[in-house]
Design a protein around this motif. Sequence first.
Motif, PDB file in Angstrom:
ATOM      1  N   GLY A  39      13.423  22.891  38.281  1.00 52.99           N
ATOM      2  CA  GLY A  39      13.116  22.232  37.016  1.00 52.99           C
ATOM      3  C   GLY A  39      12.857  23.173  35.859  1.00 52.99           C
ATOM      4  O   GLY A  39      12.264  22.779  34.851  1.00 52.99           O
ATOM      5  N   THR A  97      16.401  10.800  30.207  1.00 49.90           N
ATOM      6  CA  THR A  97      16.438  10.968  31.663  1.00 49.90           C
ATOM      7  C   THR A  97      15.465  12.051  32.098  1.00 49.90           C
ATOM      8  O   THR A  97      14.709  11.875  33.064  1.00 49.90           O
ATOM      9  N   ARG A  98      15.485  13.191  31.398  1.00 42.02           N
ATOM     10  CA  ARG A  98      14.572  14.278  31.756  1.00 42.02           C
ATOM     11  C   ARG A  98      13.113  13.863  31.598  1.00 42.02           C
ATOM     12  O   ARG A  98      12.279  14.147  32.453  1.00 42.02           O
ATOM     13  N   HIS A 102      10.697  13.507  34.885  1.00 38.85           N
ATOM     14  CA  HIS A 102       9.519  14.354  35.036  1.00 38.85           C
ATOM     15  C   HIS A 102       8.254  13.508  35.148  1.00 38.85           C
ATOM     16  O   HIS A 102       7.334  13.849  35.898  1.00 38.85           O
ATOM     17  N   PHE A 271      20.284  17.219  33.921  1.00 38.54           N
ATOM     18  CA  PHE A 271      19.264  17.093  32.881  1.00 38.54           C
ATOM     19  C   PHE A 271      17.850  17.257  33.448  1.00 38.54           C
ATOM     20  O   PHE A 271      16.910  17.532  32.712  1.00 38.54           O
ATOM     21  N   MET A 272      17.710  17.043  34.750  1.00 43.63           N
ATOM     22  CA  MET A 272      16.401  17.174  35.378  1.00 43.63           C
ATOM     23  C   MET A 272      16.043  18.629  35.673  1.00 43.63           C
ATOM     24  O   MET A 272      14.925  18.918  36.084  1.00 43.63           O
ATOM     25  N   THR A 273      17.013  19.531  35.469  1.00 52.40           N
ATOM     26  CA  THR A 273      16.780  20.922  35.869  1.00 52.40           C
ATOM     27  C   THR A 273      16.149  21.772  34.784  1.00 52.40           C
ATOM     28  O   THR A 273      15.729  22.899  35.049  1.00 52.40           O
ATOM     29  N   SER A 277      12.777  18.864  26.638  1.00 48.73           N
ATOM     30  CA  SER A 277      13.830  18.147  25.918  1.00 48.73           C
ATOM     31  C   SER A 277      14.548  19.060  24.933  1.00 48.73           C
ATOM     32  O   SER A 277      15.750  18.907  24.681  1.00 48.73           O
ATOM     33  N   ILE A 280      17.677  20.682  26.165  1.00 49.22           N
ATOM     34  CA  ILE A 280      18.903  19.881  26.193  1.00 49.22           C
ATOM     35  C   ILE A 280      19.629  19.992  24.865  1.00 49.22           C
ATOM     36  O   ILE A 280      20.860  20.126  24.820  1.00 49.22           O
TER      37      ILE A 280
END
Length: 525
Positions: A39, A97-98, A102, A271-273, A277, A280
């Motif tokens: 993450g 999504t992120r 999280h 996007f979770m990695t 924000s 991104i």
Amino acid sequence: MDHQLLYILLALYLGVTVFLGYLGFRHTKSAKDYMIAGGNVHPVLMALAYGATFISTSAIVGFGGVAGVYGMSLLWLTACNIVVGIFVAFVFYGIKTRQIAHALQVKTFPEFLGARFDSPFIRKFSAAVISLTMPLYAAAVMIGGARYMEEALNISYTSAVTVFALIVFVYVFFGGLRGVIYTDAMQAIIMFSGMVILVILTYSMLGGVTAAHAKLEAIKHLVPASLAAKGHQGWTAMPAFGSELWWFVISTLILGVGIGVLAQPQLAVRFMTVGSSKDIYKGLSVGSLFILCIPGVAYTVGALSNVYFFEHTGNIALAATAAGGSAPNVDKIIPLFITQAMPEWLKYLFLFTLFSAGMSTLSGQFHIISTSISYDLNPKGGRSDKRTLLLARLGTLFGFVITTLLAFQLPLGVIAVATALFFGMCTSAFLPMYTAALYWPKITPQGAIWSMVTASVVYLLVVLFVHEREAAIFGVCSKIFGVSTLAVAPWTYIDPLVITLPVSSLVLVVASLLTQPVQQAAVVK
């Protein structure tokens, strides 16, 4: 460039790949490391990994070959990929999504959906859909890489598939998502360099940009009568509005793949990695430039290959693949063009470009298959990080075996079709409820379930019994009813997504509104 130097370069390439996979293995100590790379990935690495996973040999070889048949109309897909696949995906889907992922402390796309709706069924059903359909897309990617290896190295298709698959399997099996992202970044750079050189040499060989396009326009009379009857108007023009080919280009290629990217689980997990924000946003420019170059070049070169083959063989690109009495194969247009038209050194550089394209996408696909099987379908099976990692690696083995078997069984010219099928299924089943999960507070678990299940069933029925291209491949309708399709034109060539996405969206809205929680009246004392 002789084969000895090729083998030295290949050993160097594989050595770096193995080293990066080893770095991933060294840093993969927990389930979080394996699932979402801890993450805390750098935004540039995330953007490169996203682009490399998104654009594969399926786009370069499969869709590049399709451009060799249908022309530069596919450049609209590149525009859609940038606007929807990068800008909309990053800004409107990636950030939300992120944030939600999280907050919910989730590690996979099915877990994200399940936790958002507090529904184990949604998590398991979405994981099952991914596990059962992702190998079809992965096989398309594997076929693309293997077809070029077959041409460039003069080896059998069986050997090419085996080598290609084993290389990917090894570093995903050990490295997890960290290893995948490290290698994806390296492979993205190789892909970008290879495609830039390819388009420069192609235009130079054909006399420059203006001359090349003029030559392509001048040979439109060579369009086969069978294609002209379906709406083909030359390689520099869109198919005739409303024709069979127009529907194929618009509904299957541009709509199906261009919008379908939003619901791709292997991309959503990227996007979770990242850690915030803002990261991104930082990846937007890198991702956009990458997408502009890779598929844009593939589709341009695919269309222009008709000029080269006409000038040197008297045939258009598709006919050139049938030399020697073999059946025409759209998947061999790009490999044949590279191996015959380009200098020897570029032939080998392009080999590494396709290695990179295929391996970056396959690694992400195998990773999603493994986590879906080991983590989402069996959420209680991984009670410890050690057991979760073991199950994930067994899931990778399962995905590897199924994908390889499909690569040997699927028919010729199937790359673009198989890719569109997977994108269409994911879009129909996941996109409405995924979008609503991010932006519509009134969606209910029941609405999400009914939307997902209905879309999956309807999409499968349309593919097997209505849409002629896929129905002919699977043969279920023919075996049961004795005909290739139960429908009539234009439904036989309008993509299933045009039917299933509205159905899925409508079911989601209606079911959610009908199952709104009852508000308890305040008790007056």
